[in-house]
Motif scaffolding. Structure first.
Motif, PDB file in Angstrom:
ATOM      1  N   SER A 140       0.817  -1.211   0.000  1.00 18.83           N
ATOM      2  CA  SER A 140       0.000   0.000   0.000  1.00 18.83           C
ATOM      3  C   SER A 140       0.851   1.261   0.000  1.00 18.83           C
ATOM      4  CB  SER A 140      -0.923   0.020   1.221  1.00 18.83           C
ATOM      5  OG  SER A 140      -1.918  -0.969   1.140  1.00 18.83           O
ATOM      6  N   ASP A 141       0.279   2.321  -0.575  1.00 16.76           N
ATOM      7  CA  ASP A 141       0.866   3.650  -0.548  1.00 16.76           C
ATOM      8  C   ASP A 141      -0.095   4.555   0.225  1.00 16.76           C
ATOM      9  OD1 ASP A 141       0.790   6.551  -1.852  1.00 16.76           O
ATOM     10  OD2 ASP A 141       2.819   5.766  -2.126  1.00 16.76           O
ATOM     11  N   PRO A 142       0.338   5.165   1.335  1.00 15.66           N
ATOM     12  CA  PRO A 142      -0.577   5.942   2.182  1.00 15.66           C
ATOM     13  C   PRO A 142      -1.364   7.013   1.438  1.00 15.66           C
ATOM     14  CG  PRO A 142       1.472   5.570   3.357  1.00 15.66           C
ATOM     15  CD  PRO A 142       1.687   5.063   1.957  1.00 15.66           C
ATOM     16  N   ASP A 143      -0.719   7.748   0.536  1.00 13.56           N
ATOM     17  CA  ASP A 143      -1.427   8.806  -0.197  1.00 13.56           C
ATOM     18  C   ASP A 143      -2.482   8.227  -1.134  1.00 13.56           C
ATOM     19  OD1 ASP A 143      -0.113  11.056   0.911  1.00 13.56           O
ATOM     20  OD2 ASP A 143       1.617  10.715  -0.383  1.00 13.56           O
ATOM     21  N   LYS A 144      -2.168   7.111  -1.779  1.00 16.29           N
ATOM     22  CA  LYS A 144      -3.139   6.485  -2.678  1.00 16.29           C
ATOM     23  C   LYS A 144      -4.310   5.898  -1.909  1.00 16.29           C
ATOM     24  CE  LYS A 144       0.005   5.495  -6.522  1.00 16.29           C
ATOM     25  NZ  LYS A 144       0.645   4.447  -7.356  1.00 16.29           N
ATOM     26  N   GLU A 145      -4.048   5.412  -0.699  1.00 15.72           N
ATOM     27  CA  GLU A 145      -5.150   4.887   0.115  1.00 15.72           C
ATOM     28  C   GLU A 145      -6.090   6.011   0.537  1.00 15.72           C
ATOM     29  OE1 GLU A 145      -5.587   1.823   0.150  1.00 15.72           O
ATOM     30  OE2 GLU A 145      -3.614   1.069  -0.401  1.00 15.72           O
ATOM     31  N   TRP A 146      -5.532   7.178   0.831  1.00 20.63           N
ATOM     32  CA  TRP A 146      -6.373   8.345   1.146  1.00 20.63           C
ATOM     33  C   TRP A 146      -7.231   8.700  -0.063  1.00 20.63           C
ATOM     34  CZ3 TRP A 146      -8.047  11.363   5.025  1.00 20.63           C
ATOM     35  CH2 TRP A 146      -8.589  12.612   4.693  1.00 20.63           C
ATOM     36  N   GLU A 147      -6.629   8.701  -1.250  1.00 20.36           N
ATOM     37  CA  GLU A 147      -7.373   9.016  -2.472  1.00 20.36           C
ATOM     38  C   GLU A 147      -8.494   8.009  -2.702  1.00 20.36           C
ATOM     39  OE1 GLU A 147      -4.400   9.110  -5.500  1.00 20.36           O
ATOM     40  OE2 GLU A 147      -3.389  10.875  -4.670  1.00 20.36           O
ATOM     41  N   GLU A 148      -8.237   6.743  -2.378  1.00 20.53           N
ATOM     42  CA  GLU A 148      -9.272   5.719  -2.541  1.00 20.53           C
ATOM     43  C   GLU A 148     -10.471   6.010  -1.641  1.00 20.53           C
ATOM     44  OE1 GLU A 148      -9.838   1.041  -1.401  1.00 20.53           O
ATOM     45  OE2 GLU A 148      -8.051   1.563  -2.563  1.00 20.53           O
ATOM     46  N   THR A 149     -10.218   6.400  -0.393  1.00 15.12           N
ATOM     47  CA  THR A 149     -11.334   6.713   0.506  1.00 15.12           C
ATOM     48  C   THR A 149     -12.095   7.942   0.031  1.00 15.12           C
ATOM     49  OG1 THR A 149      -9.926   8.023   2.009  1.00 15.12           O
ATOM     50  CG2 THR A 149     -10.184   5.673   2.498  1.00 15.12           C
ATOM     51  N   GLU A 150     -11.391   8.910  -0.556  1.00 17.83           N
ATOM     52  CA  GLU A 150     -12.065  10.091  -1.096  1.00 17.83           C
ATOM     53  C   GLU A 150     -12.997   9.687  -2.237  1.00 17.83           C
ATOM     54  OE1 GLU A 150     -11.499  13.855  -0.286  1.00 17.83           O
ATOM     55  OE2 GLU A 150     -11.529  12.488   1.442  1.00 17.83           O
ATOM     56  N   MET A 151     -12.541   8.778  -3.105  1.00 20.40           N
ATOM     57  CA  MET A 151     -13.377   8.294  -4.203  1.00 20.40           C
ATOM     58  C   MET A 151     -14.616   7.595  -3.665  1.00 20.40           C
ATOM     59  SD  MET A 151     -10.981   6.840  -7.299  1.00 20.40           S
ATOM     60  CE  MET A 151     -10.251   5.535  -6.300  1.00 20.40           C
ATOM     61  N   LYS A 152     -14.455   6.807  -2.613  1.00 14.42           N
ATOM     62  CA  LYS A 152     -15.591   6.075  -2.056  1.00 14.42           C
ATOM     63  C   LYS A 152     -16.621   7.021  -1.443  1.00 14.42           C
ATOM     64  CE  LYS A 152     -13.108   1.733  -1.331  1.00 14.42           C
ATOM     65  NZ  LYS A 152     -12.436   0.832  -0.380  1.00 14.42           N
ATOM     66  N   CYS A 153     -16.170   8.097  -0.837  1.00 15.07           N
ATOM     67  CA  CYS A 153     -17.105   9.092  -0.295  1.00 15.07           C
ATOM     68  C   CYS A 153     -17.924   9.742  -1.406  1.00 15.07           C
ATOM     69  CB  CYS A 153     -16.353  10.156   0.488  1.00 15.07           C
ATOM     70  SG  CYS A 153     -15.731   9.603   2.105  1.00 15.07           S
ATOM     71  N   GLN A 154     -17.352   9.803  -2.611  1.00 10.71           N
ATOM     72  CA  GLN A 154     -18.053  10.409  -3.733  1.00 10.71           C
ATOM     73  C   GLN A 154     -19.269   9.597  -4.171  1.00 10.71           C
ATOM     74  OE1 GLN A 154     -17.768  13.414  -5.379  1.00 10.71           O
ATOM     75  NE2 GLN A 154     -16.454  13.873  -3.617  1.00 10.71           N
ATOM     76  N   THR A 155     -19.357   8.328  -3.751  1.00  9.50           N
ATOM     77  CA  THR A 155     -20.540   7.525  -4.063  1.00  9.50           C
ATOM     78  C   THR A 155     -21.803   8.259  -3.642  1.00  9.50           C
ATOM     79  OG1 THR A 155     -19.334   5.444  -3.820  1.00  9.50           O
ATOM     80  CG2 THR A 155     -21.733   5.337  -3.604  1.00  9.50           C
ATOM     81  N   ILE A 156     -21.776   8.862  -2.470  1.00 11.35           N
ATOM     82  CA  ILE A 156     -22.933   9.624  -1.981  1.00 11.35           C
ATOM     83  C   ILE A 156     -22.778  11.115  -2.250  1.00 11.35           C
ATOM     84  CG2 ILE A 156     -24.184  10.322   0.111  1.00 11.35           C
ATOM     85  CD1 ILE A 156     -23.819   7.519   1.183  1.00 11.35           C
ATOM     86  N   LEU A 157     -21.585  11.652  -2.047  1.00 11.30           N
ATOM     87  CA  LEU A 157     -21.385  13.100  -2.224  1.00 11.30           C
ATOM     88  C   LEU A 157     -21.728  13.564  -3.638  1.00 11.30           C
ATOM     89  CD1 LEU A 157     -18.131  14.184  -0.318  1.00 11.30           C
ATOM     90  CD2 LEU A 157     -20.497  14.926   0.086  1.00 11.30           C
ATOM     91  N   SER A 158     -21.329  12.779  -4.643  1.00 10.04           N
ATOM     92  CA  SER A 158     -21.594  13.194  -6.021  1.00 10.04           C
ATOM     93  C   SER A 158     -23.088  13.279  -6.304  1.00 10.04           C
ATOM     94  CB  SER A 158     -20.916  12.225  -6.995  1.00 10.04           C
ATOM     95  OG  SER A 158     -21.456  10.914  -6.890  1.00 10.04           O
ATOM     96  N   LYS A 159     -23.874  12.408  -5.665  1.00  6.87           N
ATOM     97  CA  LYS A 159     -25.315  12.434  -5.867  1.00  6.87           C
ATOM     98  C   LYS A 159     -25.953  13.614  -5.129  1.00  6.87           C
ATOM     99  CE  LYS A 159     -24.540   8.961  -8.276  1.00  6.87           C
ATOM    100  NZ  LYS A 159     -24.358   9.176  -9.734  1.00  6.87           N
ATOM    101  N   LEU A 160     -25.400  13.950  -3.981  1.00  9.13           N
ATOM    102  CA  LEU A 160     -25.873  15.123  -3.260  1.00  9.13           C
ATOM    103  C   LEU A 160     -25.600  16.385  -4.059  1.00  9.13           C
ATOM    104  CD1 LEU A 160     -27.131  16.255  -0.676  1.00  9.13           C
ATOM    105  CD2 LEU A 160     -24.864  16.256   0.360  1.00  9.13           C
ATOM    106  N   GLU A 161     -24.425  16.457  -4.661  1.00 11.25           N
ATOM    107  CA  GLU A 161     -24.084  17.603  -5.499  1.00 11.25           C
ATOM    108  C   GLU A 161     -24.992  17.663  -6.728  1.00 11.25           C
ATOM    109  OE1 GLU A 161     -19.994  16.833  -6.263  1.00 11.25           O
ATOM    110  OE2 GLU A 161     -19.338  17.399  -4.246  1.00 11.25           O
ATOM    111  N   ALA A 162     -25.330  16.500  -7.281  1.00  7.80           N
ATOM    112  CA  ALA A 162     -26.163  16.444  -8.479  1.00  7.80           C
ATOM    113  C   ALA A 162     -27.570  16.982  -8.221  1.00  7.80           C
ATOM    114  CB  ALA A 162     -26.238  15.017  -9.018  1.00  7.80           C
ATOM    115  N   ILE A 163     -28.168  16.609  -7.076  1.00  2.33           N
ATOM    116  CA  ILE A 163     -29.524  17.077  -6.809  1.00  2.33           C
ATOM    117  C   ILE A 163     -29.545  18.577  -6.498  1.00  2.33           C
ATOM    118  CG2 ILE A 163     -30.292  14.815  -6.025  1.00  2.33           C
ATOM    119  CD1 ILE A 163     -30.181  15.812  -3.162  1.00  2.33           C
TER     120      ILE A 163
END
Length: 270
Positions: free
Chosen positions: A244-267
């Motif tokens: 694992s790379d710590p910075d890439k793991e942080w980026e992965e969690t940010e992408m996963k948060c977008q599952t809901i955040l992107s839909k909130l932004e869309a509405i």
């Protein structure tokens, strides 16, 4: 306070150091972040999740003494139908799938090994109850929203194996899976409780319909959020291995948060 990048990456590096010291094989480190949300936006957010993630288990539910939770989880913990067919999956490895065809997905050694660890965990659970007759399909690539994952599917025909109370027995063995906790399970859990510095609550738990039309489907509570006091608390985690790379793991969690955040932004743009 919501998890900051420095604490998260330091914790990930600590896991990597422990793995190299042969203390763990894998540990799942998670975080939470918060976003403002109004009561009026909540039903529209659920509708958007339901429409845009047809293969996920989408829910909006109230849990007594804990509040309202919302989610769109891609991961089946177990299913058991009226024909005595038991199913579970190993789901691990994540990458951004925007503009990528499933057949064109390329996986790094880190994600391949992470997925293999989860598969071996399930097989070891089968061994614990001396279950040898099962089918295994995968790993293959699936898409969940904008993310790609590796998945291996396991199925047991219990009309042939005839194991008493198979769903309950496997639930007790599987949860918490190595996809949300780690390997070995007990040591990983103790490390998480000490180092994450927050309460996961129902994140990485499980939920779903039980005995509906004589079938039960339970899902790991991922890609989820807790709604309270005008905010949504979003949770996300990453499986940490030696590569694992710590910075890439942080980026992965940010992408996963977008599952809901992107839909909130869309509405909000409608």
């Amino acid at each position: 306070e919501q998890t900051n990048k420095q604490h998260f990456t330091q914790t990930v590096q600590s896991v990597i150091d422990n793995i190299k010291g042969l203390n763990f094989d894998k540990v799942v480190i998670s975080k939470f972040k918060e976003e403002a949300i109004t009561n009026e936006e909540i039903p529209f957010l659920f509708k958007k999740l339901y429409e845009d993630y047809p293969t996920a288990f989408c829910y909006l539910t109230y849990i007594p003494k804990n509040g309202i939770w919302i989610g769109a989880t891609p991961e089946t913990l177990l299913s058991y139908n009226k024909h005595d067919k038991f199913k579970t999956v190993a789901l691990a490895g994540t990458q951004n799938g925007e503009g990528i065809e499933l057949k064109e997905a390329v996986w790094r050694q880190k994600e391949i090994e992470e997925q293999a660890l989860v598969s071996r965990y399930i097989i070891n659970c089968f061994k614990d109850i001396r279950l040898r007759d099962f089918s295994e399909k995968g790993p293959r690539t699936i898409k969940a929203g904008s993310l790609l994952h590796l998945i291996t599917e396991f199925e047991v025909d219990n009309t042939e194996t005839k194991i008493n109370n198979l769903p309950q027995t496997m639930l007790e063995l599987l949860h918490p899976t190595s996809a949300v906790c780690g390997i070995p399970s007990v040591d990983s859990r103790l490390f998480i409780q000490k180092e994450e510095k927050y309460d996961r609550e129902f994140y990485t738990g499980f939920l779903g319909p039980v005995n509906l039309d004589n079938s039960t489907d339970l899902f790991v509570n991922l890609r989820c959020g807790k709604l309270y006091k005008g905010k949504i608390r979003l949770f996300a985690g990453a499986g940490i291995t030696e590569d694992s790379d710590p910075d890439k793991e942080w980026e992965e969690t940010e992408m996963k948060c977008q599952t809901i955040l992107s839909k909130l932004e869309a509405i909000r743009k409608q």
